[in-house]
Scaffold this motif. Structure first.
Motif, PDB file in Angstrom:
ATOM      1  N   VAL A   7      94.924  72.423 152.256  1.00  0.00           N
ATOM      2  CA  VAL A   7      94.049  72.400 153.437  1.00  0.00           C
ATOM      3  C   VAL A   7      93.124  71.176 153.420  1.00  0.00           C
ATOM      4  CG1 VAL A   7      94.066  74.914 153.701  1.00  0.00           C
ATOM      5  CG2 VAL A   7      92.292  73.850 152.311  1.00  0.00           C
ATOM      6  N   GLY A   8      93.508  70.141 152.674  1.00  0.00           N
ATOM      7  CA  GLY A   8      92.665  68.964 152.506  1.00  0.00           C
ATOM      8  C   GLY A   8      92.235  68.326 153.820  1.00  0.00           C
ATOM      9  N   ASP A   9      93.197  68.145 154.740  1.00  0.00           N
ATOM     10  CA  ASP A   9      92.859  67.516 156.023  1.00  0.00           C
ATOM     11  C   ASP A   9      91.871  68.369 156.805  1.00  0.00           C
ATOM     12  OD1 ASP A   9      94.481  65.459 155.379  1.00  0.00           O
ATOM     13  OD2 ASP A   9      96.196  66.161 156.564  1.00  0.00           O
ATOM     14  N   LEU A  10      92.115  69.688 156.738  1.00  0.00           N
ATOM     15  CA  LEU A  10      91.201  70.594 157.439  1.00  0.00           C
ATOM     16  C   LEU A  10      89.802  70.494 156.849  1.00  0.00           C
ATOM     17  CD1 LEU A  10      92.973  74.027 157.976  1.00  0.00           C
ATOM     18  CD2 LEU A  10      92.180  72.420 159.686  1.00  0.00           C
ATOM     19  N   ALA A  11      89.758  70.372 155.519  1.00  0.00           N
ATOM     20  CA  ALA A  11      88.463  70.313 154.842  1.00  0.00           C
ATOM     21  C   ALA A  11      87.661  69.111 155.317  1.00  0.00           C
ATOM     22  CB  ALA A  11      88.665  70.262 153.335  1.00  0.00           C
ATOM     23  N   GLU A  12      88.367  67.987 155.520  1.00  0.00           N
ATOM     24  CA  GLU A  12      87.666  66.790 156.009  1.00  0.00           C
ATOM     25  C   GLU A  12      87.105  67.034 157.402  1.00  0.00           C
ATOM     26  OE1 GLU A  12      89.636  63.024 155.832  1.00  0.00           O
ATOM     27  OE2 GLU A  12      90.322  63.375 153.788  1.00  0.00           O
ATOM     28  N   VAL A  52      86.359  69.926 158.736  1.00  0.00           N
ATOM     29  CA  VAL A  52      85.258  70.880 158.651  1.00  0.00           C
ATOM     30  C   VAL A  52      84.009  70.210 158.083  1.00  0.00           C
ATOM     31  CG1 VAL A  52      84.487  73.008 157.514  1.00  0.00           C
ATOM     32  CG2 VAL A  52      86.767  72.882 158.503  1.00  0.00           C
ATOM     33  N   GLY A  53      84.222  69.273 157.146  1.00  0.00           N
ATOM     34  CA  GLY A  53      83.091  68.530 156.602  1.00  0.00           C
ATOM     35  C   GLY A  53      82.367  67.765 157.691  1.00  0.00           C
ATOM     36  N   LEU A  54      83.145  67.176 158.614  1.00  0.00           N
ATOM     37  CA  LEU A  54      82.530  66.472 159.742  1.00  0.00           C
ATOM     38  C   LEU A  54      81.783  67.453 160.642  1.00  0.00           C
ATOM     39  CD1 LEU A  54      85.330  63.929 160.739  1.00  0.00           C
ATOM     40  CD2 LEU A  54      83.108  63.413 159.745  1.00  0.00           C
ATOM     41  N   ALA A  55      82.379  68.636 160.799  1.00  0.00           N
ATOM     42  CA  ALA A  55      81.718  69.653 161.638  1.00  0.00           C
ATOM     43  C   ALA A  55      80.379  70.056 161.045  1.00  0.00           C
ATOM     44  CB  ALA A  55      82.619  70.874 161.775  1.00  0.00           C
ATOM     45  N   GLY A  56      80.244  69.907 159.711  1.00  0.00           N
ATOM     46  CA  GLY A  56      78.971  70.220 159.068  1.00  0.00           C
ATOM     47  C   GLY A  56      77.843  69.380 159.647  1.00  0.00           C
ATOM     48  N   TYR A  57      78.146  68.112 159.947  1.00  0.00           N
ATOM     49  CA  TYR A  57      77.117  67.252 160.551  1.00  0.00           C
ATOM     50  C   TYR A  57      76.702  67.779 161.919  1.00  0.00           C
ATOM     51  CZ  TYR A  57      78.069  63.976 156.794  1.00  0.00           C
ATOM     52  OH  TYR A  57      78.199  63.408 155.559  1.00  0.00           O
ATOM     53  N   LEU A  58      77.672  68.391 162.612  1.00  0.00           N
ATOM     54  CA  LEU A  58      77.372  68.988 163.912  1.00  0.00           C
ATOM     55  C   LEU A  58      76.331  70.103 163.730  1.00  0.00           C
ATOM     56  CD1 LEU A  58      78.319  69.009 166.908  1.00  0.00           C
ATOM     57  CD2 LEU A  58      79.908  70.807 166.265  1.00  0.00           C
ATOM     58  N   GLY A  59      76.504  70.873 162.658  1.00  0.00           N
ATOM     59  CA  GLY A  59      75.545  71.942 162.370  1.00  0.00           C
ATOM     60  C   GLY A  59      74.154  71.392 162.138  1.00  0.00           C
ATOM     61  N   TYR A  60      74.062  70.304 161.374  1.00  0.00           N
ATOM     62  CA  TYR A  60      72.745  69.715 161.116  1.00  0.00           C
ATOM     63  C   TYR A  60      72.161  69.123 162.409  1.00  0.00           C
ATOM     64  CZ  TYR A  60      74.047  70.277 156.224  1.00  0.00           C
ATOM     65  OH  TYR A  60      74.425  70.803 155.026  1.00  0.00           O
ATOM     66  N   ALA A  61      73.044  68.552 163.231  1.00  0.00           N
ATOM     67  CA  ALA A  61      72.570  67.999 164.502  1.00  0.00           C
ATOM     68  C   ALA A  61      71.963  69.101 165.368  1.00  0.00           C
ATOM     69  CB  ALA A  61      73.714  67.310 165.239  1.00  0.00           C
ATOM     70  N   CYS A  62      72.558  70.281 165.289  1.00  0.00           N
ATOM     71  CA  CYS A  62      72.044  71.414 166.066  1.00  0.00           C
ATOM     72  C   CYS A  62      70.642  71.805 165.610  1.00  0.00           C
ATOM     73  CB  CYS A  62      72.982  72.611 165.942  1.00  0.00           C
ATOM     74  SG  CYS A  62      74.460  72.410 166.915  1.00  0.00           S
ATOM     75  N   ILE A  63      70.396  71.672 164.319  1.00  0.00           N
ATOM     76  CA  ILE A  63      69.066  71.985 163.796  1.00  0.00           C
ATOM     77  C   ILE A  63      68.035  71.023 164.382  1.00  0.00           C
ATOM     78  CG2 ILE A  63      67.662  72.037 161.686  1.00  0.00           C
ATOM     79  CD1 ILE A  63      69.665  74.333 162.019  1.00  0.00           C
ATOM     80  N   VAL A  64      68.395  69.741 164.410  1.00  0.00           N
ATOM     81  CA  VAL A  64      67.488  68.742 164.981  1.00  0.00           C
ATOM     82  C   VAL A  64      67.289  69.030 166.464  1.00  0.00           C
ATOM     83  CG1 VAL A  64      67.161  66.285 165.449  1.00  0.00           C
ATOM     84  CG2 VAL A  64      68.173  67.017 163.286  1.00  0.00           C
ATOM     85  N   LEU A  65      68.376  69.433 167.119  1.00  0.00           N
ATOM     86  CA  LEU A  65      68.321  69.719 168.556  1.00  0.00           C
ATOM     87  C   LEU A  65      67.352  70.865 168.851  1.00  0.00           C
ATOM     88  CD1 LEU A  65      69.635  69.177 171.379  1.00  0.00           C
ATOM     89  CD2 LEU A  65      71.192  71.036 170.843  1.00  0.00           C
TER      90      LEU A  65
END
Lengths: 237, 378
Positions: free
Chosen positions: B241-246, B248-261
Motif C-alpha cells: 500500500v506504499g503509493d496509498l500511504a504517500e 494519505v500522507g499528503l492528505a495529512g497536510y489537508l487535516g492540518y490546513a483545516c485546523i488553521v482554517l
C-alpha cells in the motif's frame, strides 16, 4: 463625612498637540440620600465628572472618595468589584443587553455579588416592582417602549442597593410623557428608598426635581443652590 | 458559570453567524478526524501485525493474482529451522488496483485458520466453515458494509460462496477480510490453481531471528523455477500500500490546513462579535464586571463555537469511519478506516484548544478597551 467627596479633581485629555481640560480643580461633596443634578453645556465636563464618581474613568489629578474609599487608588479589578457593590449607573440610551429579558438584565449586577439564586430573584422582583414593570419581566428590550427600557435600566441600577446612583441624561432619549414618568420614579426612589442620586442633564425640568443643582462651566463647578433639603430617610430606616 | 446563560443567549442572539461558524468548525474537524482515521488505518497495516509473522511471495510479483507458488513449498518451509508453522494461502480478488470496491477472498486450510488468526465469531459456526466446501467466514466490517448474514450467498467473479460465519478480530484490518477453504479457491471453475497458492504465512519460532528465517526461506528456493521473496508481514503489506500511504500522507497536510482554517474562522467571528458589541462589553464593565471577567466571557463564546463545531465534526467523522464500513484496498491489501477513542479525544481536544486560542486576541481587545470611549461609540 459626605458620602461622595471630589477633591481638586483635574481631568485632561491630549488631542494631537492640544491638551483639553474638561475638569479643572473641581471639588464637590454629596451627602447621603441627596438628589443632586449637574447641568452644563455640551463639553462642559459633566459626564466626565459623573464617570469619575462612578469609577469608570480616572482623574489626571485629585481624589474621589466614596463612603470613605479613595476609589482613585483602586486597581482596575478592585474598581470593578467596587462598582458592582456600590454604584448604580443609568445610561441615556438604556444600554440594556438585547439578548436578555428585563428580568435577566436587572439580575446582571447581582450575579457579581454573593447572592443566592432565591435572593437574586427576590431582589429583581422588588426592583421591577419599584419601577412598575413586574408584568414585563419576561420581555426582551425590543418588546419594550423607550420609557419602559429606561425603567428597566433604573431597576438594574438600584437592584444591588448601591451607595450612589449616577444617571447620565436619563431622560435625554424620551418623549415628554415618558420623561414625566421617569422623573416621578427617580423622585420616589429618592424619597421612599433614600437612594442617593447624581443626575447629569441638559433638561431644566429634570434638574428641577433635584434638591441641589450644580452647574459646570468650562471645567469649573458652580454651586447654584445650597442644599434645600435632604431626603428625610436615615440610614437606620 | 453564573454568566453561562448570557454567553449562550449571546451566541443564540447572533445565531446565523454562530451557526455558520459552528458549521465551518464542524466541517474542518470532520476532515481533520477523517484524515486521522485514514492515517490510522494505514498505520495499522504496519503495526497491527506481529513482527514474527513472515509472508512468502513470488519474487518480482506485486498483485496477488500474479504470485503463484507451488503448495509443496509449504513442507520445505515448515522443515526449516526457526519455523513454527506455515499457513498456505490462495488470494482471489476482483480487482488488483486501488479501489473502494475490492472484494478479496483468502483461501486457507480451515483447520489452520484459528491457529493464525485471533477470531471471535459473532454469528455462525466454525464447524460449518470447516466442513462446507464453499463456506466463507466474513469479517464484521465487510459483513456490515455488504449487509451479509449467515446463510447468504454472494458471488465474486465466477465464484459463489455461502456465509458460514461472521467474525470480529482484535486487528481491524482482519475484520475487512473474507476467508474460504483453500481448496475452494484452487479447484474453482476457471481458476486453474490446483496445487498452487499465492503466498505462505510463516510463524517464526520463539528465539529464532525472523530476518535469518526469511533469508533461509528465499535461499531454499533460489535454484527453483519459482523463486520467493520473504518479508515481515507488516513490511510486506506496507510495501503493497506504499503509493496509498504517500497519498494519505499528503492528505495529512489537508487535516492540518483545516485546523488553521477553523482557527481563522472562529477568530474572525469572535473578533466581529467583539467589535459589534464593544458598547455592550463597556456596559458590563460599568455594572462591575472586571476586565478579566470580560476576557473570560469572550473566551467562553469562542470556546463554545469551536468546541461545539469541533464536537459535531469529530462525532460525525467517527460515526462515518466506524459505522460506514469504509475501506480502501490495493494489491489485495485492505485498509480499514476507523476512529479510535484516542483519535476522537485528540479531535475534541484540538477543537477546544482552537476555540480557546481563537478567542484570546479578541478577548484581550474587549477586556482592554476603554470603558468611556466604548460607551461613547455608536
Amino acid at each position: 463625612m459626605a458620602l461622595v467627596e471630589v477633591i481638586d479633581v483635574v481631568k485632561e485629555y491630549r488631542k494631537g498637540e492640544h491638551v483639553i481640560r474638561p475638569l479643572d480643580e473641581v471639588s464637590l461633596e454629596i451627602e447621603r440620600h441627596e438628589f443632586v443634578s449637574l447641568m452644563g453645556a455640551s463639553g462642559s465636563g459633566k459626564s466626565t465628572l459623573l464617570n469619575l464618581i462612578a469609577g469608570i474613568d480616572r482623574p489626571t489629578s485629585g481624589e474621589v472618595i466614596v463612603n470613605g474609599t479613595a476609589i482613585t487608588r483602586l486597581s482596575r479589578r478592585q474598581l470593578a468589584h467596587w462598582r458592582a457593590a456600590h454604584i448604580g449607573y443609568v445610561f441615556q440610551t438604556h444600554n440594556l443587553i438585547p439578548v436578555l429579558t428585563a428580568f435577566e438584565n436587572v439580575e446582571l449586577p447581582l450575579l457579581l455579588l454573593p447572592f443566592s439564586r432565591s435572593e437574586r430573584r427576590k431582589r429583581v422582583a422588588l426592583a421591577l416592582e419599584a419601577v412598575g414593570l413586574s408584568d414585563r419581566a419576561d420581555h426582551y428590550p425590543r418588546q419594550l417602549s423607550g420609557g419602559q427600557e429606561q425603567r428597566v435600566g433604573i431597576a438594574r441600577a438600584i437592584v444591588a442597593d448601591p451607595l450612589v446612583v449616577v444617571a447620565d441624561e436619563p431622560t435625554g432619549d424620551l418623549d415628554a410623557e415618558s420623561t414625566e414618568q421617569i422623573l416621578e420614579l427617580l423622585m420616589r426612589l429618592n424619597t421612599e428608598l433614600g437612594t442617593t442620586f447624581l443626575v447629569v442633564t441638559h433638561d431644566p425640568r429634570t434638574a428641577g426635581i433635584a434638591q441641589r443643582r450644580l452647574r459646570l462651566e468650562k471645567g469649573k463647578l458652580l454651586d447654584r443652590d445650597c442644599p434645600a433639603h435632604v431626603a428625610t430617610i436615615t440610614e437606620d430606616e | 458559570m453564573r454568566f453561562l446563560r448570557y454567553v449562550l443567549k449571546s451566541l443564540w442572539g447572533h445565531r446565523t453567524r454562530s451557526l455558520l461558524t459552528v458549521g465551518g468548525a464542524a466541517v474542518s474537524l470532520f476532515v481533520f478526524t477523517f484524515v486521522g482515521g485514514v492515517r490510522g488505518g494505514m498505520d495499522q497495516i504496519s503495526s497491527g501485525w506481529n513482527e514474527r509473522s513472515l509472508i512468502v511471495f513470488q519474487i518480482h510479483r506485486f498483485c496477488p493474482e500474479t504470485s503463484r507458488l507451488p503448495e509443496a513449498y509449504g513442507k520445505t518451509i515448515a522443515a526449516l529451522p526457526g519455523v513454527a508453522d506455515v499457513l498456505p494461502m490462495r488470494v482471489f480478488m476482483n480487482n488488483c488496483g486501488a479501489t473502494l470496491d475490492l472484494i478479496v477472498l483468502h483461501g486457507v486450510p480451515p483447520q489452520k485458520l484459528r491457529a493464525f488468526r485471533d477470531l471471535s465469531l459473532v454469528a455462525g459456526s466454525f464447524s460449518e466453515f470447516e466442513t462446507r466446501r464453499d463456506a466463507a467466514l466474513v469479517g464484521r466490517t465487510v459483513a456490515d458494509r455488504r449487509r451479509l448474514r449467515v446463510g447468504d450467498k454472494f458471488t465474486v467473479g465466477e465464484l459463489t460462496v455461502t456465509v458460514a460465519g461472521v467474525f470480529s478480530a482484535s486487528n481491524p484490518a482482519v475484520e475487512n477480510t473474507i476467508y474460504t477453504p483453500l481448496e475452494f479457491l484452487q479447484y474453482g471453475r476457471g481458476l486453474n490453481s490446483v496445487g498452487m497458492v499465492t503466498q505462505f504465512e510463516v510463524k517464526v519460532a520463539d528465539g529464532a531471528d525472523p530476518v535469518a528465517v526469511a533469508r533461509a526461506i528465499d535461499e531454499s528456493f533460489r535454484a527453483d523455477r519459482v523463486q520467493t521473496d520473504t518479508r515481515a508481514k507488516g513490511v510486506f503489506e506496507s510495501f503493497a500500500v506504499g503509493d496509498l500511504a504517500e497519498l494519505v500522507g499528503l492528505a495529512g497536510y489537508l487535516g492540518y490546513a483545516c485546523i488553521v482554517l477553523v482557527l481563522t474562522l472562529v477568530s474572525s467571528t469572535t473578533m466581529m462579535t467583539v467589535q459589534d458589541r464593544a458598547r455592550e462589553y463597556a456596559v458590563l464593565q460599568t455594572i462591575g464586571i472586571s476586565w478579566d471577567g470580560v476576557f473570560r466571557l469572550v473566551l467562553a463564546e469562542s470556546a463554545v463555537l469551536g468546541g461545539l463545531g469541533g464536537a459535531l465534526g469529530v462525532t460525525a467523522a467517527a460515526a462515518v469511519l466506524n459505522w460506514g464500513g469504509l475501506s480502501l484496498a490495493t494489491e489485495g491489501v485492505s485498509v480499514a478506516f476507523s476512529a479510535s477513542g484516542g483519535l476522537v479525544a485528540i479531535g475534541l481536544t484540538v477543537a477546544m484548544v482552537i476555540g480557546l486560542a481563537a478567542g484570546v486576541f479578541p478577548a484581550w481587545q474587549a477586556a482592554r478597551s476603554d470603558i468611556v470611549e466604548a460607551l461613547r461609540s455608536s
